[in-house]
Design a protein around this motif. Structure first.
Motif, PDB file in Angstrom:
ATOM      1  N   PRO A  35       0.823  -1.172   0.027  1.00 50.95           N
ATOM      2  CA  PRO A  35       0.025  -0.062   0.002  1.00 50.95           C
ATOM      3  C   PRO A  35       0.807   1.256  -0.011  1.00 50.95           C
ATOM      4  O   PRO A  35       0.515   2.233  -0.876  1.00 50.95           O
ATOM      5  CB  PRO A  35      -0.833  -0.030   1.367  1.00 50.95           C
ATOM      6  N   PHE A  36       1.826   1.265   0.681  1.00 54.18           N
ATOM      7  CA  PHE A  36       2.811   2.539   0.928  1.00 54.18           C
ATOM      8  C   PHE A  36       3.198   2.899  -0.647  1.00 54.18           C
ATOM      9  O   PHE A  36       3.139   4.055  -0.972  1.00 54.18           O
ATOM     10  CB  PHE A  36       4.016   2.382   1.826  1.00 54.18           C
ATOM     11  N   TRP A  37       3.915   1.795  -1.168  1.00 52.85           N
ATOM     12  CA  TRP A  37       4.454   2.349  -2.712  1.00 52.85           C
ATOM     13  C   TRP A  37       3.442   2.501  -3.647  1.00 52.85           C
ATOM     14  O   TRP A  37       3.491   3.286  -4.516  1.00 52.85           O
ATOM     15  CB  TRP A  37       5.414   1.430  -2.996  1.00 52.85           C
ATOM     16  N   LEU A  38       2.436   1.813  -3.574  1.00 52.07           N
ATOM     17  CA  LEU A  38       1.088   1.982  -4.473  1.00 52.07           C
ATOM     18  C   LEU A  38       0.572   3.464  -4.410  1.00 52.07           C
ATOM     19  O   LEU A  38       0.179   4.138  -5.423  1.00 52.07           O
ATOM     20  CB  LEU A  38      -0.005   0.835  -4.331  1.00 52.07           C
ATOM     21  N   LEU A  44       4.947  10.589  -7.595  1.00 48.11           N
ATOM     22  CA  LEU A  44       6.025  10.563  -8.190  1.00 48.11           C
ATOM     23  C   LEU A  44       5.576  11.345  -9.540  1.00 48.11           C
ATOM     24  O   LEU A  44       4.468  11.249 -10.343  1.00 48.11           O
ATOM     25  CB  LEU A  44       6.368   9.246  -8.455  1.00 48.11           C
ATOM     26  N   ASN A  45       6.651  11.986 -10.237  1.00 51.14           N
ATOM     27  CA  ASN A  45       6.781  12.729 -11.438  1.00 51.14           C
ATOM     28  C   ASN A  45       7.381  11.733 -12.508  1.00 51.14           C
ATOM     29  O   ASN A  45       7.529  12.215 -13.670  1.00 51.14           O
ATOM     30  CB  ASN A  45       7.189  13.936 -11.498  1.00 51.14           C
ATOM     31  N   PHE A  46       7.097  10.359 -12.274  1.00 51.16           N
ATOM     32  CA  PHE A  46       7.396   9.240 -13.267  1.00 51.16           C
ATOM     33  C   PHE A  46       6.758   8.065 -12.975  1.00 51.16           C
ATOM     34  O   PHE A  46       6.283   7.904 -11.953  1.00 51.16           O
ATOM     35  CB  PHE A  46       8.943   9.292 -13.122  1.00 51.16           C
ATOM     36  N   ASP A  47       6.728   6.979 -13.919  1.00 47.61           N
ATOM     37  CA  ASP A  47       6.217   6.093 -13.718  1.00 47.61           C
ATOM     38  C   ASP A  47       7.367   4.872 -13.592  1.00 47.61           C
ATOM     39  O   ASP A  47       7.915   4.475 -14.648  1.00 47.61           O
ATOM     40  CB  ASP A  47       5.387   5.532 -14.964  1.00 47.61           C
ATOM     41  N   PRO A  48       7.155   4.349 -12.264  1.00 44.17           N
ATOM     42  CA  PRO A  48       8.466   3.428 -12.112  1.00 44.17           C
ATOM     43  C   PRO A  48       8.301   2.091 -12.956  1.00 44.17           C
ATOM     44  O   PRO A  48       9.262   1.538 -13.168  1.00 44.17           O
ATOM     45  CB  PRO A  48       8.117   2.909 -10.474  1.00 44.17           C
ATOM     46  N   LEU A  49       7.004   1.718 -13.330  1.00 48.39           N
ATOM     47  CA  LEU A  49       6.913   0.636 -14.249  1.00 48.39           C
ATOM     48  C   LEU A  49       7.236   0.775 -15.688  1.00 48.39           C
ATOM     49  O   LEU A  49       7.716  -0.332 -16.119  1.00 48.39           O
ATOM     50  CB  LEU A  49       5.027   0.247 -14.247  1.00 48.39           C
ATOM     51  N   THR A  50       7.474   1.710 -16.052  1.00 47.31           N
ATOM     52  CA  THR A  50       7.792   1.980 -17.362  1.00 47.31           C
ATOM     53  C   THR A  50       9.252   2.698 -17.400  1.00 47.31           C
ATOM     54  O   THR A  50       9.942   2.662 -18.487  1.00 47.31           O
ATOM     55  CB  THR A  50       6.731   2.809 -18.264  1.00 47.31           C
ATOM     56  N   GLU A  51       9.435   3.507 -16.523  1.00 54.39           N
ATOM     57  CA  GLU A  51      10.795   4.254 -16.663  1.00 54.39           C
ATOM     58  C   GLU A  51      11.928   3.902 -15.874  1.00 54.39           C
ATOM     59  O   GLU A  51      13.152   4.600 -15.898  1.00 54.39           O
ATOM     60  CB  GLU A  51      10.462   5.846 -16.090  1.00 54.39           C
TER      61      GLU A  51
END
Length: 370
Positions: A35-38, A44-51
């Motif tokens: 839950p914390f990271w979701l 965030l100003n970027f998408d961790p899943l794609t960047e």
């Protein structure tokens, strides 16, 4: 640098990049993430899943903040992919205010099983029993050392030690009380060592190992005579000067002479255990640690530009990244500093030497029993 070392460095880097990608996807995917990271993903100003495609891309994250680990609900850190598992909580700090907490399921077992592979059986005999002479209570170390003993086929004997009380005694200037509490801890240890339990190995902090050796000497005996052959220790008090004194004066010489082998480690609740290169008289007892990559990464960074790694031999602040399915911590600035060291054959990634309290915080840091 040899061709074989360079190849090992390249392989370790590729492994770290692949592991980083896997861990980031785990913690930021809706069906497995915590839950914390979701929730943090929305800020965030970027998408961790794609960047995030490699370890260096973790610099996109802001520095991890101490305060995120203080207070609850602690279950916000439990990944949904592990929500059905029994959860431990370990604390660090807490002398004043709310302690930092981290959840754990099997990380402490994994970290210490891996560490076990680095211990020489000659001095840490499989099946040998252990003494845990260190902090107890809500700390990872007690359960971790107990697992290490069990993993190696032994049984662990533990003492009671509350470092928060020790630190309060120091801050109040109650040095007589401090000395009595230390004696209380050493008495517990000696009772175990002299009770016929056939203890061969032990964990101890540097100050407690020294106090134990001196008290045994006062009683006309020694660690070797009590049967100890292997010691695993850790803490920022572990300096070349202390190690030289310990090996030459307290133990009676190097392992081949005294029969006692000691390995220093640098670890904490977030990282696991960073192992040391061999510490010998030939290298002037220099202690260089390497983190357990790819599960954790230690960088020595500029004091002000904390995204910039300093040059080899230069001094900087210790910056930790934790990369396990249980816990993801990008860019945590530790309360330690040291010198950046080059990769080593056994650990083909950067290391850190001269670990000591971060100079800008040291004035307010009470080291206590460590």
């Amino acid at each position: 640098m040899s061709d074989s070392l360079q190849a090992a460095i390249d392989q370790a880097r590729d492994q770290l990049d692949a592991h980083t990608l896997e861990i980031v996807h785990w913690h930021f995917s809706d069906n497995t993430g915590c839950p914390f990271w979701l929730e943090k993903k929305r800020e965030l100003n970027f998408d961790p899943l794609t960047e995030v495609k490699c370890f260096e891309d973790l610099n996109k994250f802001p520095d991890f903040e101490d305060e995120w680990l203080r207070g609850g609900p602690v279950r916000r850190w439990v990944p949904q992919g592990l929500a059905d598992k029994p959860v431990y909580v370990f604390e660090t700090g807490g002398t004043t205010g709310v302690p930092k907490s981290r959840i754990a399921i099997d990380d402490f077992r994994t970290d210490y099983s891996l560490f076990s592979d680095t211990l020489p059986d000659q001095y840490f005999p499989p099946g040998g029993n252990w003494l845990m002479l260190g902090p107890s209570g809500p700390r990872r170390l007690r359960l971790a050392v107990e697992h290490l003993a069990q993993h190696r086929g032994g049984i662990c004997f533990c003492i009671d030690l509350d470092p928060r009380w020790v630190i309060k005694l120091i801050k109040k200037g109650w040095m007589d009380h401090l000395e009595e509490y230390k004696k209380h801890c050493i008495d517990q240890a000696i009772t175990i060592l002299t009770a016929g339990h056939d203890v061969k190995c032990m964990f101890g902090t540097p100050k407690l190992i020294e106090s134990l050796c001196l008290e045994l000497e006062n009683r006309g005996t020694s660690l070797a005579e009590c049967g100890i052959t292997g010691i695993f220790s850790g803490g920022t008090e572990f300096t070349p000067q202390w190690t030289k004194f310990c090996v030459e004066e307290l133990f009676g010489g190097p392992p081949e002479k005294s029969g006692i082998y000691m390995t220093p480690t640098y670890g904490n609740t977030l990282m696991g255990l960073a192992c040391s290169e061999p510490v010998t008289a030939e290298n002037k007892y220099k202690i260089t640690y390497h983190a357990p990559q790819p599960r954790a990464v230690l960088q020595v960074v500029d004091f002000d530009e904390t995204d910039r790694v300093v040059g080899y031999g230069e001094t900087g602040r210790s910056k930790l990244t934790t990369l396990t399915k249980e816990f993801f911590v990008p860019g945590f600035l530790e309360r330690d500093e040291g010198e950046r060291e080059p990769p080593y054959e056994k650990y083909p990634w950067d290391g850190i030497s001269g670990v000591r309290p971060f100079s800008k915080l040291a004035g307010g840091t009470t080291v206590g029993v460590y």
